[in-house]
Scaffold this motif. Structure first.
Motif, PDB file in Angstrom:
ATOM      1  N   TYR A 168      62.480  65.878  -3.415  1.00 30.28           N
ATOM      2  CA  TYR A 168      61.414  65.471  -4.213  1.00 30.28           C
ATOM      3  C   TYR A 168      60.704  63.866  -3.986  1.00 30.28           C
ATOM      4  N   ARG A 169      59.746  63.788  -3.714  1.00 30.27           N
ATOM      5  CA  ARG A 169      59.099  62.332  -3.550  1.00 30.27           C
ATOM      6  C   ARG A 169      57.898  62.284  -4.453  1.00 30.27           C
ATOM      7  N   VAL A 170      57.830  61.014  -5.026  1.00 29.97           N
ATOM      8  CA  VAL A 170      56.510  61.030  -6.317  1.00 29.97           C
ATOM      9  C   VAL A 170      55.250  61.192  -5.270  1.00 29.97           C
ATOM     10  N   GLY A 226      61.644  58.305   3.970  1.00 32.57           N
ATOM     11  CA  GLY A 226      62.640  58.582   3.225  1.00 32.57           C
ATOM     12  C   GLY A 226      62.563  60.337   3.047  1.00 32.57           C
ATOM     13  N   THR A 227      63.660  60.820   2.889  1.00 30.85           N
ATOM     14  CA  THR A 227      63.573  62.186   2.679  1.00 30.85           C
ATOM     15  C   THR A 227      63.578  62.753   1.308  1.00 30.85           C
ATOM     16  N   GLY A 228      63.766  62.129   0.385  1.00 34.71           N
ATOM     17  CA  GLY A 228      63.769  62.628  -0.988  1.00 34.71           C
ATOM     18  C   GLY A 228      65.252  63.125  -1.353  1.00 34.71           C
ATOM     19  N   LEU A 229      66.267  62.802  -0.601  1.00 34.33           N
ATOM     20  CA  LEU A 229      67.415  63.521  -1.070  1.00 34.33           C
ATOM     21  C   LEU A 229      68.394  62.276  -1.585  1.00 34.33           C
ATOM     22  N   GLY A 230      68.069  61.189  -1.566  1.00 33.26           N
ATOM     23  CA  GLY A 230      68.679  60.072  -2.111  1.00 33.26           C
ATOM     24  C   GLY A 230      69.231  60.069  -3.599  1.00 33.26           C
ATOM     25  N   LEU A 231      68.429  60.461  -4.469  1.00 32.11           N
ATOM     26  CA  LEU A 231      68.819  60.494  -5.678  1.00 32.11           C
ATOM     27  C   LEU A 231      69.435  61.721  -6.161  1.00 32.11           C
ATOM     28  N   ALA A 232      69.203  62.738  -5.370  1.00 35.13           N
ATOM     29  CA  ALA A 232      70.024  63.911  -5.540  1.00 35.13           C
ATOM     30  C   ALA A 232      71.670  63.736  -5.155  1.00 35.13           C
ATOM     31  N   LYS A 285      62.856  49.369  -1.629  1.00 33.91           N
ATOM     32  CA  LYS A 285      61.445  50.316  -1.028  1.00 33.91           C
ATOM     33  C   LYS A 285      60.281  50.637  -1.867  1.00 33.91           C
ATOM     34  N   TYR A 286      60.911  50.932  -3.235  1.00 40.43           N
ATOM     35  CA  TYR A 286      59.646  50.993  -4.175  1.00 40.43           C
ATOM     36  C   TYR A 286      59.302  49.650  -4.772  1.00 40.43           C
ATOM     37  N   ASN A 287      59.270  48.542  -4.064  1.00 39.57           N
ATOM     38  CA  ASN A 287      59.113  47.221  -4.875  1.00 39.57           C
ATOM     39  C   ASN A 287      57.790  46.684  -4.298  1.00 39.57           C
ATOM     40  N   ASN A 319      67.959  62.285  12.274  1.00 35.72           N
ATOM     41  CA  ASN A 319      69.481  61.930  12.221  1.00 35.72           C
ATOM     42  C   ASN A 319      69.867  61.584  10.835  1.00 35.72           C
ATOM     43  N   LYS A 320      68.916  60.982  10.202  1.00 34.85           N
ATOM     44  CA  LYS A 320      69.042  60.430   8.729  1.00 34.85           C
ATOM     45  C   LYS A 320      69.021  61.945   7.637  1.00 34.85           C
ATOM     46  N   ILE A 321      68.246  62.474   8.001  1.00 35.28           N
ATOM     47  CA  ILE A 321      67.966  63.852   7.154  1.00 35.28           C
ATOM     48  C   ILE A 321      69.412  64.580   7.143  1.00 35.28           C
ATOM     49  N   GLU A 366      68.560  50.635  -2.909  1.00 35.03           N
ATOM     50  CA  GLU A 366      67.537  50.792  -1.550  1.00 35.03           C
ATOM     51  C   GLU A 366      66.276  51.295  -2.277  1.00 35.03           C
ATOM     52  N   ASN A 367      66.427  52.258  -3.186  1.00 33.08           N
ATOM     53  CA  ASN A 367      65.037  52.489  -3.803  1.00 33.08           C
ATOM     54  C   ASN A 367      64.397  51.368  -4.353  1.00 33.08           C
ATOM     55  N   ALA A 368      65.205  50.800  -5.109  1.00 32.89           N
ATOM     56  CA  ALA A 368      64.640  49.578  -5.877  1.00 32.89           C
ATOM     57  C   ALA A 368      63.918  48.469  -5.059  1.00 32.89           C
ATOM     58  N   SER A 411      67.620  47.302 -12.113  1.00 36.05           N
ATOM     59  CA  SER A 411      66.327  47.209 -12.384  1.00 36.05           C
ATOM     60  C   SER A 411      65.565  46.564 -11.253  1.00 36.05           C
ATOM     61  N   ASP A 412      64.278  46.974 -11.388  1.00 41.38           N
ATOM     62  CA  ASP A 412      63.258  46.297 -10.343  1.00 41.38           C
ATOM     63  C   ASP A 412      61.982  45.943 -10.820  1.00 41.38           C
ATOM     64  N   SER A 413      61.237  45.047 -10.143  1.00 43.37           N
ATOM     65  CA  SER A 413      59.954  44.857 -10.639  1.00 43.37           C
ATOM     66  C   SER A 413      58.948  45.698  -9.653  1.00 43.37           C
TER      67      SER A 413
HETATM   68  N1  LIG Z   1      63.184  52.494  -8.332  1.00 42.13           N
HETATM   69  C1  LIG Z   1      62.171  53.157  -7.743  1.00 42.13           C
HETATM   70  N2  LIG Z   1      60.730  52.901  -8.102  1.00 42.13           N
HETATM   71  C2  LIG Z   1      59.896  53.632  -7.932  1.00 42.13           C
HETATM   72  N3  LIG Z   1      59.900  54.972  -7.459  1.00 42.13           N
HETATM   73  C3  LIG Z   1      61.210  55.517  -7.363  1.00 42.13           C
HETATM   74  C4  LIG Z   1      62.348  54.519  -7.596  1.00 42.13           C
HETATM   75  N4  LIG Z   1      63.540  55.294  -7.158  1.00 42.13           N
HETATM   76  C5  LIG Z   1      63.001  56.694  -6.764  1.00 42.13           C
HETATM   77  N5  LIG Z   1      61.523  56.419  -6.815  1.00 42.13           N
HETATM   78  C6  LIG Z   1      60.809  57.793  -6.552  1.00 42.13           C
HETATM   79  O1  LIG Z   1      61.650  59.000  -6.504  1.00 42.13           O
HETATM   80  C7  LIG Z   1      61.577  59.853  -5.690  1.00 42.13           C
HETATM   81  C8  LIG Z   1      62.811  60.101  -4.921  1.00 42.13           C
HETATM   82  O2  LIG Z   1      63.900  59.203  -4.718  1.00 42.13           O
HETATM   83  P1  LIG Z   1      64.945  59.457  -3.645  1.00 42.13           P
HETATM   84  O3  LIG Z   1      65.882  58.369  -3.341  1.00 42.13           O
HETATM   85  O4  LIG Z   1      65.712  60.782  -4.026  1.00 42.13           O
HETATM   86  O5  LIG Z   1      64.094  59.829  -2.455  1.00 42.13           O
HETATM   87  P2  LIG Z   1      63.514  58.773  -1.168  1.00 42.13           P
HETATM   88  O6  LIG Z   1      63.906  57.473  -1.510  1.00 42.13           O
HETATM   89  O7  LIG Z   1      62.019  59.056  -1.150  1.00 42.13           O
HETATM   90  O8  LIG Z   1      64.326  59.164   0.095  1.00 42.13           O
HETATM   91  P3  LIG Z   1      65.790  58.793   0.439  1.00 42.13           P
HETATM   92  O9  LIG Z   1      66.161  60.344   0.675  1.00 42.13           O
HETATM   93  O10 LIG Z   1      65.557  58.264   1.817  1.00 42.13           O
HETATM   94  O11 LIG Z   1      66.463  58.172  -0.474  1.00 42.13           O
HETATM   95  C9  LIG Z   1      61.149  58.534  -4.410  1.00 42.13           C
HETATM   96  O12 LIG Z   1      60.494  59.272  -3.287  1.00 42.13           O
HETATM   97  C10 LIG Z   1      60.256  57.824  -5.334  1.00 42.13           C
HETATM   98  O13 LIG Z   1      59.053  58.231  -5.249  1.00 42.13           O
END
Ligand SMILES: Nc1ncnc2c1ncn2[C@@H]1O[C@H](COP(=O)(O)OP(=O)(O)OP(=O)(O)O)[C@@H](O)[C@H]1O
Ligand SMILES: [Mg+2]
Length: 482
Positions: free
Chosen positions: A428-430, A440-446, A385-387, A307-309, A381-383, A409-411
């Motif tokens: 793309y996801r790291v 996550g799907t890697g669509l958020g930043l796009a 999630k990746y904290n 659903n999220k995708i 959300e990313n900040a 900014s995040d730590s």
């Molecule tokens: N604040 C952050 N700190 C570390 N890595 C990050 C951060 N923001 C993004 N990234 C890296 O960039 C990738 C792409 O982020 P993006 O938001 O596009 O996708 P996602 O978070 O994996 O999935 P979603 O579509 O649910 O957001 C992430 O998978 C993550 O590896």
């Protein structure tokens, strides 16, 4: 003239470069012809008549002097003078009249009018001291009236007039001959000019036709080779521009194909998991209720993921549309951010991450609230999630007279340097394996980037692995429509 030009411009064929070049060459060839014709031929006639008049005038003056010397006005039987007169009239196919002061003709080389009186304006003028006069009668003969002057030491007296008419036939004959020749040459020149114009207008434009042909070939799919027409710098430039455009289109096409395969893959993964879970339940008999519950929970998670995708894909599609889809209103950015952080509070609390909001000033800006909130909450959300456990996320709002900026900014774990240029790419996801647990799907930043670009804003990132990440968003306070 301007009317003709306007009519020509309206004519469809005139929009063709070939026709224009044809006209230019024809005009360029014909204008010298016309100038030559009217300039040289017209001048030839004037010139020939002047030369002839001067020549005759000189001779007539000499004879006029002899008339005095030989006292011809009293006795017209002088042989020397008569011989000179006969020679003059023979030479120029003309007639000479000698008129005395009583306007009586005392000699006519035709011998018709001797003894008669002549009243003629030019003669009377000449007699009164009006000097020599030349008259052009039609184009067929010139009349020259020269006074006969008797000169003493200190005075001179006009005692008669010599009226000479000279035929222009010989001049007219040579003029007609030259005109004929000129006409022939002009016809020839015209044929050559038209031929040249026809040939050159085709030849000059042939590289452009070649380039159109090559483009058509690429268009219809016969070839996908680069086009190159090197005859002119201009055609080479058109070719280069076309090749670059094709290159971009190929890249776009590849990225579209990649996107479609990524989408299918991403959509199939949750389905495959669900199928495995369902199959394993179906294949066993007397499955305990707890196992059912556990598997059904997993299936629900996969459905949520699917659903999220789909929701994310739909948001992305919305974000890549034109600015016509923007729903811009003047909004209080501080309130938007506060509301957004309040909504994300529980998620941060669950991850044991502290959310800090700092506003340097009150900001009102023209934005699309839904799109901006989506963009910024993806960043926060990313900040989160990746904290790290016990980490923090700080949102800083500031503005100048033109732009407002939001810094997230995040730590957290940070982004590796080589990954930074890819993070805005779809899917793309790291770290795929690690990211899977995070979800996550890697669509958020796009989505974020598209939403910010739709606001004519910019997004920048700096990150250090193990230290944290800073995303900086800058958006114009007044929306720029296009
Ligand atoms: N604040 C952050 N700190 C570390 N890595 C990050 C951060 N923001 C993004 N990234 C890296 O960039 C990738 C792409 O982020 P993006 O938001 O596009 O996708 P996602 O978070 O994996 O999935 P979603 O579509 O649910 O957001 C992430 O998978 C993550 O590896
Ligand atoms: Mg994300």
């Amino acid at each position: 003239m301007s009317e003709i030009w306007n009519k020509m411009k309206k004519w469809k064929g005139f929009r063709s470069l070939k026709v224009r070049i044809f006209f230019i060459i024809v005009l360029g060839g014909l204008i010298p012809c016309v100038i030559l014709h009217f300039g040289i031929l017209g001048r030839y006639m004037d010139n020939a008549l002047t030369v002839r008049t001067n020549e005759v005038q000189t001779q007539v003056r000499i004879i006029a002097d002899h008339l005095i010397t030989y006292n011809y006005l009293l006795d017209n039987k002088n042989d020397v003078v008569n011989a000179e007169l006969a020679q003059l009239s023979n030479l120029y196919d003309g007639r000479v009249l000698i008129i005395d002061s009583n306007l009586r003709i005392i000699k006519d080389t035709y011998g018709i009018s001797e003894g008669k009186t002549i009243i003629y304006e030019e003669i009377i003028n000449c007699m009164k001291g009006g000097g020599a006069t030349n008259l052009l009668r039609g184009n067929s003969y010139i009349e020259i009236a020269v006074p006969i002057e008797e000169k003493t030491k200190d005075s001179s007296r006009i005692v008669g007039v010599m009226l000479t008419s000279v035929s222009c036939d010989s001049i007219n004959t040579s003029y007609a001959y030259i005109e004929n020749r000129a006409f022939l040459i002009e016809i020839l020149a015209m044929v050559v000019v038209f031929g040249l114009a026809f040939f050159l207008s085709r030849h000059i434009l042939s590289p452009f036709e070649k380039i159109t042909e090559e483009i058509n070939e690429v268009k219809s799919g016969f070839t996908d080779e680069d086009i190159k027409v090197t005859e002119y710098i201009e055609t080479e430039r058109i070719g280069d521009a076309f090749n670059q455009m094709m290159g971009r289109m190929r890249v776009l096409d590849e990225s579209r194909q990649e996107f479609v395969s990524n989408v299918s893959h991403e959509l199939k993964t949750p389905l495959a998991s669900m199928k495995v879970l369902a199959d394993s339940l179906l294949s066993q008999e007397d499955v305990p209720a707890e196992l059912y519950r556990e598997f059904m929970t997993d299936i629900t998670t996969e459905i949520d993921r699917e659903n999220k995708i789909i929701t994310d894909l739909l948001s992305l599609v919305k974000m890549t549309r034109t600015s016509a889809d923007m729903n811009v209103e003047t909004m209080d950015i501080n309130s938007i951010l506060e509301l957004m952080l309040k909504r994300l509070g529980p998620i941060a609390a669950r991850a044991n991450v502290k959310l800090i909001f700092e506003s340097r000033r009150q900001v009102n800006a023209e934005v699309d609230e839904v799109k901006l909130t989506l963009a910024l909450s993806n960043l926060v959300e990313n900040a989160i999630k990746y904290n790290i456990d016990g980490g923090w996320v700080k949102v800083l709002l500031d503005a100048d007279h033109q732009y407002f900026s939001v810094e997230v900014s995040d730590s957290g774990i940070g982004i590796p340097q080589e990954a930074i240029e890819h993070i805005y790419e779809r899917f793309y996801r790291v770290d795929k394996s690690h990211s899977k647990e995070i979800g996550g799907t890697g669509l958020g930043l796009a989505i974020t980037r598209s939403a910010i670009l739709m606001h004519r804003g910019s997004i920048n990132v700096t990150s250090e692995e193990g230290v944290g990440t800073i995303f900086k968003v800058k958006i114009p306070i007044t929306y720029i429509a296009s």
